[in-house]
Write an enzyme that holds these catalytic residues in place. Structure first.
Site, PDB file in Angstrom:
ATOM      1  N   CYS A 335       2.001   6.209   0.997  1.00  0.00           N
ATOM      2  CA  CYS A 335       1.315   6.175   2.371  1.00  0.00           C
ATOM      3  C   CYS A 335       0.272   7.290   2.269  1.00  0.00           C
ATOM      4  O   CYS A 335      -0.727   7.348   1.500  1.00  0.00           O
ATOM      5  CB  CYS A 335       1.943   5.919   3.687  1.00  0.00           C
ATOM      6  N   HIS A 432       6.127   1.040   2.463  1.00  0.00           N
ATOM      7  CA  HIS A 432       7.455   1.809   3.019  1.00  0.00           C
ATOM      8  C   HIS A 432       8.648   1.184   2.767  1.00  0.00           C
ATOM      9  O   HIS A 432       8.652  -0.207   2.678  1.00  0.00           O
ATOM     10  CB  HIS A 432       7.207   2.215   4.551  1.00  0.00           C
TER      11      HIS A 432
END
Length: 486
Positions: A335, A432
């Site tokens: 991310c 994630h």
């Protein structure tokens, strides 16, 4: 018929509120009750995507899991996500509401109470009991005006409070008695009992302490809870958990190094790696050098990517990363970490501070443009090596460039995801939760010839929740606690 409710506040942060609510949620769920967790206001950069398409604090997602229900945005209607320079991003009922500095947020609280009320009412209509978690300390009298997180909430909705003290940090008698001393008398009346958490040793030695607290405050003693060491294996909400002592792993087959930056987010991505016996996960703070013998380095998520990129350089981690790659190591950016790996980051709308552009690490031939649109959704698919995964996306920004041609993964929708360098040693992804999937963890272990996974991570979390529930059943007077709810 509306559910009963009980609130758990603490004498300070990290006294175990989240864990106790999770354990009680599992215990009451096992008793056959429909339990729902609720935290009016939370401050955390460790968030979870909900079934209804929003985000809440990670602790409330764990509590929902403990209660056997899907997480909902109404379990944490106000979430503050700290960012550099601009204060905090404000998430209301799962969606970005705005941003504010601390002083401005205090004035905004009355406007947010209606969302808190609506979410709480919704949960009460669906449950037998709602377990409410407070925020920080019950004794923050300087923030009492317009409070929606602790006493302000309890008073507004007539929810009785159990106060939790942490004996492990010392001074628990003074903490509990002192809390009553500084509270407004009507606020103090909302507290009906107390728990002393994280006790080590012979409980008989603190019997007099429990009596003294009860006699001085007038609150009912509901339990002296022994230290529950397995708590460290559960997803944490507070970044304080990153500094917790860890058992040395002798003979681990794979060493992974992770630089810990000021605005680290979704750091529970690391938990399954930490739990794996074959992996030694080394968390490195600024001022320390990244270990030269790590086979893999991970740049985790960030709530303030540009600020953390600057902090990374100031700590000299960029030099360590370059040396790691020269030695043949692998680097994974998750991310915000993925965004840092690119050539450049654009913030034209001032999402993270003054509008502008920053040079990335230049390890992937991609660039990222931050935007106000936030992507929040589950993610499933297959990585470049054919290993399936299940995780989620939670990010603001779009990344593109030549290295995106070499995708890290293909999502279930057929959409390419992530990027890889030409030599395959630098990887970036927005997904994630990768390592919580045993199949992905197995694939990463195989890349480094480190053996097979020795745990089933998701199953282990539920097993620990069951043991936590049994722990609380043994040391907390839950039956009396239920009679105190209303």
């Amino acid at each position: 018929m509306s559910a009963r409710a009980l609130m758990f506040q603490g004498t300070g942060s990290d006294v175990g509120k989240s864990l106790i609510v999770a354990g009680l949620a599992r215990a009451l769920h096992l008793r056959g009750l429909r339990v729902l967790p609720f935290k009016p206001q939370n401050m955390s950069n460790n968030a979870a995507v909900t079934a209804d398409g929003g985000e809440i604090g990670r602790a409330q997602a764990l509590q929902a899991r403990a209660a056997g229900v899907a997480p909902s945005v109404h379990m944490n209607p106000v979430l503050l996500k700290p960012q550099s320079e601009i204060g905090a991003q404000i998430v209301v009922q799962g969606r970005v509401y705005g941003k504010a500095k601390a002083a401005d947020y205090q004035a905004l609280k009355p406007d947010l109470m209606c969302f808190v009320q609506a979410s709480f009412a919704r949960l009460k209509a669906e449950a037998d009991i709602v377990l409410v978690e407070g925020a920080g300390s019950a004794a923050e009298v300087n923030l009492r005006e317009n409070d929606i997180a602790n006493m302000g909430f309890a008073r507004a909705f007539d929810v009785p409070i159990i106060l939790i003290g942490d004996i492990d940090r010392g001074g628990v008698i003074a903490s509990l008695v002192g809390t009553k001393a500084v509270l407004d008398a009507d606020d103090a009346k909302m507290i009906v009992g107390f728990l002393v958490n994280k006790f080590r040793g012979d409980p008989a030695l603190f019997a007099g302490g429990m009596t003294k607290i009860a006699e001085t405050t007038g609150w009912q003693a509901l339990g002296l809870i022994p230290f529950f060491a397995e708590a460290r294996a559960l997803p944490a909400e507070d970044a304080l958990a990153l500094d917790a002592a860890r058992t040395e792993k002798r003979g681990a087959a794979l060493k992974i190094a992770v630089p810990i930056l000021p605005h680290i987010a979704n750091f529970d991505d690391l938990d399954p790696l930490d739990a794996e016996p074959a992996i030694e996960l080394v968390r490195v703070r600024p001022g320390q050098a990244l270990p030269g013998d790590a086979a893999l380095m991970i740049l985790p998520g960030s709530k303030a990517t540009l600020s953390d990129l600057k902090a990374l350089r100031e700590a000299g981690f960029d030099i360590d990363i370059a040396a790691h790659l020269r030695r043949g190591g692998m680097l994974l950016g998750l991310c915000g970490g993925y965004q840092m790996l690119g050539r450049v980051l654009h913030d034209p709308d001032g999402i993270e501070g003054p509008p502008g552009t920053a040079q990335g690490l230049g390890l992937l031939d991609v660039e990222t443009t931050l935007s106000s649109e936030k992507r929040l959704e589950p993610a499933r698919g297959t990585t470049f090596d054919g290993a399936p995964f299940s995780g989620y996306e939670m990010h603001m920004g779009v990344t593109h460039g030549p290295d995106c041609v070499r995708t890290f993964a293909i999502l279930g929708t057929g959409t390419p995801e992530g990027a890889m360098s030409a030599d395959g040693r630098v990887i970036g992804t927005y997904v994630h939760g990768l390592f919580a999937d045993d199949r992905q963890r197995a694939a990463w272990l195989a890349r480094f010839a480190a053996g097979a996974p020795q745990i089933a991570y998701e199953a282990s979390v539920d097993e620990i929740l069951d043991r936590l529930a049994a722990h609380l059943e043994a040391h907390v007077d839950i039956d009396t606690m239920l009679t105190l709810s209303r």
